[in-house]
Design an enzyme around this catalytic site. Sequence first.
Site, PDB file in Angstrom:
ATOM      1  N   GLN A  23     -13.374  -2.387  21.801  1.00 48.72           N
ATOM      2  CA  GLN A  23     -14.127  -1.802  20.688  1.00 48.72           C
ATOM      3  C   GLN A  23     -14.417  -2.863  19.631  1.00 48.72           C
ATOM      4  O   GLN A  23     -13.624  -3.758  19.390  1.00 48.72           O
ATOM      5  CB  GLN A  23     -13.389  -0.620  20.084  1.00 48.72           C
ATOM      6  CG  GLN A  23     -12.087  -0.947  19.406  1.00 48.72           C
ATOM      7  CD  GLN A  23     -11.310   0.300  19.017  1.00 48.72           C
ATOM      8  OE1 GLN A  23     -11.560   1.395  19.484  1.00 48.72           O
ATOM      9  NE2 GLN A  23     -10.342   0.120  18.149  1.00 48.72           N
ATOM     10  N   THR A  46      -9.075  -0.176  14.938  1.00 46.05           N
ATOM     11  CA  THR A  46      -9.555   0.789  13.954  1.00 46.05           C
ATOM     12  C   THR A  46      -8.364   1.236  13.120  1.00 46.05           C
ATOM     13  O   THR A  46      -7.327   1.624  13.656  1.00 46.05           O
ATOM     14  CB  THR A  46     -10.238   1.990  14.636  1.00 46.05           C
ATOM     15  OG1 THR A  46     -11.408   1.520  15.317  1.00 46.05           O
ATOM     16  CG2 THR A  46     -10.644   3.051  13.625  1.00 46.05           C
ATOM     17  N   TYR A  56       0.826  -1.211   0.000  1.00 41.16           N
ATOM     18  CA  TYR A  56       0.000   0.000   0.000  1.00 41.16           C
ATOM     19  C   TYR A  56       0.860   1.261   0.000  1.00 41.16           C
ATOM     20  O   TYR A  56       0.551   2.228  -0.704  1.00 41.16           O
ATOM     21  CB  TYR A  56      -0.964  -0.004   1.189  1.00 41.16           C
ATOM     22  CG  TYR A  56      -2.180  -0.867   0.945  1.00 41.16           C
ATOM     23  CD1 TYR A  56      -3.129  -0.515  -0.015  1.00 41.16           C
ATOM     24  CD2 TYR A  56      -2.382  -2.040   1.647  1.00 41.16           C
ATOM     25  CE1 TYR A  56      -4.235  -1.305  -0.262  1.00 41.16           C
ATOM     26  CE2 TYR A  56      -3.495  -2.840   1.412  1.00 41.16           C
ATOM     27  CZ  TYR A  56      -4.415  -2.465   0.458  1.00 41.16           C
ATOM     28  OH  TYR A  56      -5.510  -3.251   0.208  1.00 41.16           O
ATOM     29  N   GLU A  61      -6.784   3.527   9.781  1.00 43.77           N
ATOM     30  CA  GLU A  61      -7.004   4.722   8.975  1.00 43.77           C
ATOM     31  C   GLU A  61      -6.158   4.601   7.717  1.00 43.77           C
ATOM     32  O   GLU A  61      -4.970   4.303   7.785  1.00 43.77           O
ATOM     33  CB  GLU A  61      -6.604   5.980   9.745  1.00 43.77           C
ATOM     34  CG  GLU A  61      -6.915   7.265   8.999  1.00 43.77           C
ATOM     35  CD  GLU A  61      -5.688   7.974   8.470  1.00 43.77           C
ATOM     36  OE1 GLU A  61      -5.840   8.768   7.521  1.00 43.77           O
ATOM     37  OE2 GLU A  61      -4.586   7.739   8.969  1.00 43.77           O
TER      38      GLU A  61
END
Length: 188
Positions: free
Chosen positions: A180, A135, A114, A137
Site C-alpha cells: 500500500q 496507515t 502523544y 490512525e
Amino acid sequence: MSVKPDHWIRRMAAEEGLIDPFEPSQIRERSGRRVISYGTSSYGYDIRCANEFKVFTNINSAIVDPKAFDDTSFVDVNADVCIIPPNSFALARTVEYLRIPRGILTVCLGKSTYARCGIIVNVTPLEPEWEGHVTLEFSNTTPLPAKVYANEGVAQVVFFESDEACETSYRDRQGKYMRQRGVTLPRA
C-alpha cells in the site's frame, strides 16, 4: 521470539531495505528546532507521519462500516500540522516504506508524547513479508482539538524475530494491504 536491537535494524536497513528512508540515529532536532523524535532507538524504530491526512467528519451522517466504508466520511488535508476535532480521529501514513522479513513480526506502539496529550496512535502488527507505507490512525480522546505534526515521530515499531519462519506469510496469502502507498482506507 527475541526483540531485535538497534545494530540489527541498521544492518537490515542497509542490506535488505527494511526501512526507506532510513535514519540510523535518533533525531530530536531539525534545522535548529525541537521535533518529536524519530529514527533508530535502542530496540526499535520511531516512524514519522507524512503530511497526508484524512480527517473524519460526520457531516454526511454515514454509518461507519468496515465492509462498505464511505470515503466521503473524510476530509483530505495536506499540511505540516493536522488538527483533529474533539472525540474524532484522522488517518495518515508513514513517511517510511517498510519491508518486513519473513522471520519477523512487528508491533507498533504510539509515542508517549502523544499519549500524554490524549492522542492515541493505533497501528496493527506488520506481518512477515508485508511491505508498504503504514496507515496510522490518530484518535483524539479529548474534548478539545488536538495537533499531530507531520514529518516527526508518532510511533515506535518493535521488531520480533521468531525461532522459526512462519508457514504462510502475508505475501504468500496475497494480503489485501500488500504494497500500500498513501493513506489506505478499509477494504472488505
